[in-house]
Design a protein around this motif. Sequence first.
Motif, PDB file in Angstrom:
ATOM      1  N   GLN A  39       0.831  -1.204   0.000  1.00 51.53           N
ATOM      2  CA  GLN A  39       0.000   0.000   0.000  1.00 51.53           C
ATOM      3  C   GLN A  39       0.868   1.258   0.000  1.00 51.53           C
ATOM      4  N   ARG A  40       2.021   1.213   0.627  1.00 48.24           N
ATOM      5  CA  ARG A  40       2.938   2.348   0.570  1.00 48.24           C
ATOM      6  C   ARG A  40       3.434   2.568  -0.857  1.00 48.24           C
ATOM      7  N   VAL A  41       3.694   1.491  -1.583  1.00 48.14           N
ATOM      8  CA  VAL A  41       4.087   1.620  -2.989  1.00 48.14           C
ATOM      9  C   VAL A  41       2.948   2.226  -3.798  1.00 48.14           C
ATOM     10  N   ALA A  42       1.703   1.786  -3.526  1.00 47.38           N
ATOM     11  CA  ALA A  42       0.549   2.348  -4.240  1.00 47.38           C
ATOM     12  C   ALA A  42       0.411   3.837  -3.957  1.00 47.38           C
ATOM     13  N   ILE A  43       0.675   4.240  -2.726  1.00 42.44           N
ATOM     14  CA  ILE A  43       0.623   5.664  -2.379  1.00 42.44           C
ATOM     15  C   ILE A  43       1.755   6.405  -3.084  1.00 42.44           C
ATOM     16  N   ALA A  44       2.950   5.811  -3.118  1.00 45.65           N
ATOM     17  CA  ALA A  44       4.074   6.446  -3.818  1.00 45.65           C
ATOM     18  C   ALA A  44       3.758   6.633  -5.295  1.00 45.65           C
ATOM     19  N   ARG A  45       3.102   5.646  -5.893  1.00 50.35           N
ATOM     20  CA  ARG A  45       2.708   5.763  -7.303  1.00 50.35           C
ATOM     21  C   ARG A  45       1.736   6.921  -7.501  1.00 50.35           C
ATOM     22  N   ALA A  46       0.801   7.089  -6.549  1.00 51.60           N
ATOM     23  CA  ALA A  46      -0.148   8.198  -6.646  1.00 51.60           C
ATOM     24  C   ALA A  46       0.542   9.546  -6.460  1.00 51.60           C
ATOM     25  N   LEU A  47       1.586   9.587  -5.655  1.00 54.90           N
ATOM     26  CA  LEU A  47       2.255  10.853  -5.352  1.00 54.90           C
ATOM     27  C   LEU A  47       3.254  11.287  -6.405  1.00 54.90           C
ATOM     28  N   ILE A  48       3.735  10.356  -7.216  1.00 57.11           N
ATOM     29  CA  ILE A  48       4.910  10.642  -8.021  1.00 57.11           C
ATOM     30  C   ILE A  48       4.643  11.698  -9.099  1.00 57.11           C
ATOM     31  N   LEU A  49       3.377  11.881  -9.477  1.00 51.98           N
ATOM     32  CA  LEU A  49       3.033  12.936 -10.436  1.00 51.98           C
ATOM     33  C   LEU A  49       2.711  14.262  -9.745  1.00 51.98           C
ATOM     34  N   GLU A  50       2.881  14.305  -8.429  1.00 60.65           N
ATOM     35  CA  GLU A  50       2.654  15.513  -7.634  1.00 60.65           C
ATOM     36  C   GLU A  50       1.252  16.090  -7.859  1.00 60.65           C
ATOM     37  N   PRO A  51       0.215  15.289  -7.573  1.00 56.24           N
ATOM     38  CA  PRO A  51      -1.167  15.762  -7.773  1.00 56.24           C
ATOM     39  C   PRO A  51      -1.569  16.759  -6.695  1.00 56.24           C
ATOM     40  N   ASP A  52      -2.700  17.409  -6.915  1.00 56.69           N
ATOM     41  CA  ASP A  52      -3.281  18.306  -5.919  1.00 56.69           C
ATOM     42  C   ASP A  52      -4.276  17.582  -5.025  1.00 56.69           C
ATOM     43  N   VAL A  53      -4.941  16.568  -5.579  1.00 57.75           N
ATOM     44  CA  VAL A  53      -6.047  15.897  -4.896  1.00 57.75           C
ATOM     45  C   VAL A  53      -5.799  14.399  -4.885  1.00 57.75           C
ATOM     46  N   LEU A  54      -6.063  13.767  -3.740  1.00 56.21           N
ATOM     47  CA  LEU A  54      -6.011  12.310  -3.643  1.00 56.21           C
ATOM     48  C   LEU A  54      -7.381  11.785  -3.245  1.00 56.21           C
ATOM     49  N   PHE A  55      -7.889  10.809  -3.999  1.00 58.56           N
ATOM     50  CA  PHE A  55      -9.077  10.065  -3.624  1.00 58.56           C
ATOM     51  C   PHE A  55      -8.600   8.777  -2.949  1.00 58.56           C
ATOM     52  N   LEU A  56      -9.114   8.515  -1.747  1.00 59.28           N
ATOM     53  CA  LEU A  56      -8.688   7.370  -0.945  1.00 59.28           C
ATOM     54  C   LEU A  56      -9.883   6.453  -0.727  1.00 59.28           C
ATOM     55  N   ASP A  57      -9.876   5.300  -1.382  1.00 56.53           N
ATOM     56  CA  ASP A  57     -11.007   4.378  -1.312  1.00 56.53           C
ATOM     57  C   ASP A  57     -10.706   3.275  -0.301  1.00 56.53           C
ATOM     58  N   GLU A  58     -11.073   3.518   0.950  1.00 54.58           N
ATOM     59  CA  GLU A  58     -10.811   2.586   2.050  1.00 54.58           C
ATOM     60  C   GLU A  58      -9.374   2.069   2.000  1.00 54.58           C
ATOM     61  N   PRO A  59      -8.384   2.950   2.114  1.00 51.90           N
ATOM     62  CA  PRO A  59      -6.998   2.555   1.853  1.00 51.90           C
ATOM     63  C   PRO A  59      -6.387   1.626   2.887  1.00 51.90           C
ATOM     64  N   THR A  60      -7.089   1.394   4.012  1.00 53.34           N
ATOM     65  CA  THR A  60      -6.516   0.516   5.038  1.00 53.34           C
ATOM     66  C   THR A  60      -7.375  -0.694   5.350  1.00 53.34           C
ATOM     67  N   SER A  61      -8.558  -0.816   4.759  1.00 54.41           N
ATOM     68  CA  SER A  61      -9.493  -1.856   5.196  1.00 54.41           C
ATOM     69  C   SER A  61      -9.012  -3.268   4.865  1.00 54.41           C
ATOM     70  N   ALA A  62      -8.109  -3.419   3.888  1.00 59.50           N
ATOM     71  CA  ALA A  62      -7.607  -4.750   3.535  1.00 59.50           C
ATOM     72  C   ALA A  62      -6.348  -5.122   4.309  1.00 59.50           C
ATOM     73  N   LEU A  63      -5.943  -4.261   5.250  1.00 61.05           N
ATOM     74  CA  LEU A  63      -4.697  -4.461   5.976  1.00 61.05           C
ATOM     75  C   LEU A  63      -4.955  -4.925   7.399  1.00 61.05           C
ATOM     76  N   ASP A  64      -3.953  -5.566   7.991  1.00 65.60           N
ATOM     77  CA  ASP A  64      -4.036  -5.938   9.396  1.00 65.60           C
ATOM     78  C   ASP A  64      -4.166  -4.683  10.257  1.00 65.60           C
ATOM     79  N   VAL A  65      -4.817  -4.853  11.406  1.00 62.90           N
ATOM     80  CA  VAL A  65      -5.038  -3.711  12.295  1.00 62.90           C
ATOM     81  C   VAL A  65      -3.726  -3.046  12.672  1.00 62.90           C
TER      82      VAL A  65
END
Length: 249
Positions: free
Chosen positions: A143-169
């Motif tokens: 998920q950190r890699v997925a976030i890095a991929r989203a950040l690498i184009l330096e966007p203004d807005v991030l849409f986060l679709d339950e970004p932690t629900s598939a992860l361990d607590v």
Amino acid sequence: MKPVVIQDMTIRFGGTTVLNDVSLSVASGECFGLVGESGSGKSTILRCASMLYKGWTGDVLIGGQSVRSMDPMERCRVLQMVFQDPYGSLHPRHSVRTVLAEPLRIHGIGEQEARMRQALIDVGLPVEFLDRYPHQLSGGQRQRVAIARALILEPDVLFLDEPTSALDVSVQAEILNLLQRLRDEKGFTYLMVSHDLAVIDHMCDRFAVMKTGDIVEVLPRDAILDGTAKAPYAQELIGASLTYEQAAM
């Protein structure tokens, strides 16, 4: 960073209305949450606003410009999305280097090696991970890699679709703290879907309660604990969530 305004968003699948004239606004630099039971339309809002779904009416403005009028390349530079499942959002045969290099190559951005290294540093991963593959990473690392991929184009807005629900607590808090730190450092505007009011309380300034394609009420974060929700469904949802959390303690 830029504000997001959703105006009269409506979409139907077959004869079923999934979103019914949904309107909301997110201030520049704000984290705005969408909560509600499964099927209420939360993720559909993100998919329409990012133009992953085409057959909707209404409009979405980012920084005053309609996503419909944006060239796809421009839209990708302004808006990025982080999906729920870190196991499904990364190609199993593509290394982290390939995952991060592809958007840079598509957009003709130079200094690729330096940008990829910095993207990993930004999300708290060693630069040596550039040559690893998804199966060599934990769920939180993916998920950190997925976030890095989203950040690498330096966007203004991030849409986060339950970004932690598939992860361990134990990993969820790490990713939420990472997203909070990145917002503080870079000033991103977040529109975040979650079924977990504890996540909303941790991350969001305001949130909208949704039911069957409608926004029932928009509330400040403090309403989760202070009981100021007025709509009966919002009261019921918040009450059920608090009761569950207390029982789980």
